[in-house]
Design a protein around this motif. Structure first.
Motif, mmCIF file in Angstrom:
data_model
loop_
_atom_site.group_PDB
_atom_site.id
_atom_site.type_symbol
_atom_site.label_atom_id
_atom_site.label_comp_id
_atom_site.label_asym_id
_atom_site.label_seq_id
_atom_site.Cartn_x
_atom_site.Cartn_y
_atom_site.Cartn_z
ATOM 1 N N ASP A 85 42.138 79.440 31.933
ATOM 2 C CA ASP A 85 42.396 78.011 32.126
ATOM 3 C C ASP A 85 42.842 77.724 33.554
ATOM 4 O O ASP A 85 42.351 76.798 34.215
ATOM 5 N N TRP A 86 43.808 78.499 34.020
ATOM 6 C CA TRP A 86 44.346 78.284 35.373
ATOM 7 C C TRP A 86 43.251 78.490 36.413
ATOM 8 O O TRP A 86 43.114 77.693 37.353
ATOM 9 N N ALA A 87 42.468 79.542 36.243
ATOM 10 C CA ALA A 87 41.417 79.845 37.216
ATOM 11 C C ALA A 87 40.317 78.794 37.209
ATOM 12 O O ALA A 87 39.746 78.465 38.257
ATOM 13 N N ALA A 88 39.991 78.258 36.046
ATOM 14 C CA ALA A 88 38.977 77.202 35.977
ATOM 15 C C ALA A 88 39.437 75.974 36.757
ATOM 16 O O ALA A 88 38.659 75.371 37.513
ATOM 17 N N ASP A 89 40.707 75.603 36.593
ATOM 18 C CA ASP A 89 41.245 74.481 37.354
ATOM 19 C C ASP A 89 41.222 74.767 38.851
ATOM 20 O O ASP A 89 40.876 73.905 39.662
ATOM 21 N N GLU A 90 41.604 75.986 39.218
ATOM 22 C CA GLU A 90 41.653 76.359 40.631
ATOM 23 C C GLU A 90 40.251 76.378 41.241
ATOM 24 O O GLU A 90 40.042 75.933 42.370
#
Length: 287
Positions: free
Chosen positions: A20-25
């Motif tokens: 999730d965090w990486a997709a946002d980043e």
């Protein structure tokens, strides 16, 4: 070609938060996303010659589910997946050679273990040649969230031309949030600022030195980034852990010495990786 943001996935809740965090980043920075699952089980099963094993099918399902989750979160991000029949640490270190950054879950499991960092995440953070973001904390940590709204930078002894400082500038700029640069300082052991009779010149000189180091670190800050400077008396580990409690991201540096093998990570970075209240970015700096 743009370097991808690489995520280590294993199907755990921790690794899914990393996705999730990486997709946002990736959406924030306009980067491709690469999801990698590494396990030796596939190698062992394939050696039997019995075709696709249950382990292989499970690994494929893990990366497919992670890719679907990332796509739902960031529909415009280009996503690639791979299953590698090797131990996770060497695979992720190899991936890091051609990655913008590696993103990993903390891998904690139940009770006291939730406070501790998994061996894979620690080994990668302490040896990778690119930034490594470890998802600490138990909140959603969305890259665009306004719930917290700040990036914290732990400023070390040699901040000039520091890769960690540059990374923190970029994160604050992309997120459009303030950058809080923190420098801890200590008086010699026989001095303390807690007692009114012990304050004065020695403590003031240590604090002034901390201010000078902060100024040097922030000298080349890009326009548009709101800067907040904090010098705090106390152990660096405690100071940064306190700052992490309400931050989106904590950025720290780690020195990599040429020809030195084994874990290359300082005590402060080691402590925040284990106990931070928010995601931690460990950014290597070649000595």
């Amino acid at each position: 070609m743009e370097l991808p943001l690489v995520v280590g996935v294993d199907g755990s809740e921790s690794s899914l938060r990393a996705v999730d965090w990486a997709a946002d980043e990736a959406a924030l920075r306009g980067l491709p996303l690469r999801l990698v699952h590494a396990s030796l089980w596939e190698q062992y099963e394939s050696a039997t010659g019995l075709g696709r094993s249950s382990e292989q099918m499970m690994a494929d399902a893990v990366v497919e589910a992670a890719a679907e989750r990332a796509h739902r979160r960031a529909v415009d991000v280009k996503i690639a997946t791979e299953v590698v029949p090797e131990e996770p640490v060497p695979v992720l270190l190899r991936e890091g050679r051609t990655a913008f950054a590696l993103v990993l879950g903390s891998r904690g499991r139940g009770g006291i273990a939730e406070l501790l960092l998994g061996s894979v995440s620690l080994a990668v953070a302490a040896r990778a040649g690119c930034p490594v973001i470890v998802l600490r904390g138990n909140h959603d940590n969305r890259a665009g969230s306004t719930m917290r709204g700040r990036v914290v930078l732990g400023v070390g002894e040699e901040p000039e031309n520091s890769a960690a400082v540059r990374f923190a500038f970029e994160e604050a700029s992309e997120r459009r949030v303030p950058l809080e640069a923190v420098r801890a300082w200590r008086s010699p052991g026989y001095q303390t600022t807690d007692h009114p009779l012990m304050t004065g010149e020695p403590a003031r000189l240590h604090e002034e030195r901390a201010v000078e180091i902060l100024d040097a670190a922030l000298r080349d800050a890009p326009e548009g980034v709101e800067l907040r400077r904090h010098t705090v008396e106390g152990p660096a580990r405690k100071v940064l852990l306190d700052a992490s409690a309400d931050a989106d991201l904590l950025v720290v540096g780690a020195r990599r010495r040429h020809g030195h093998f084994g874990l290359q990570i300082g005590r402060v970075a080691h402590a925040v990786l284990h106990h931070s209240g928010c995601p931690v970015a460990v950014v290597p700096q070649r000595a």
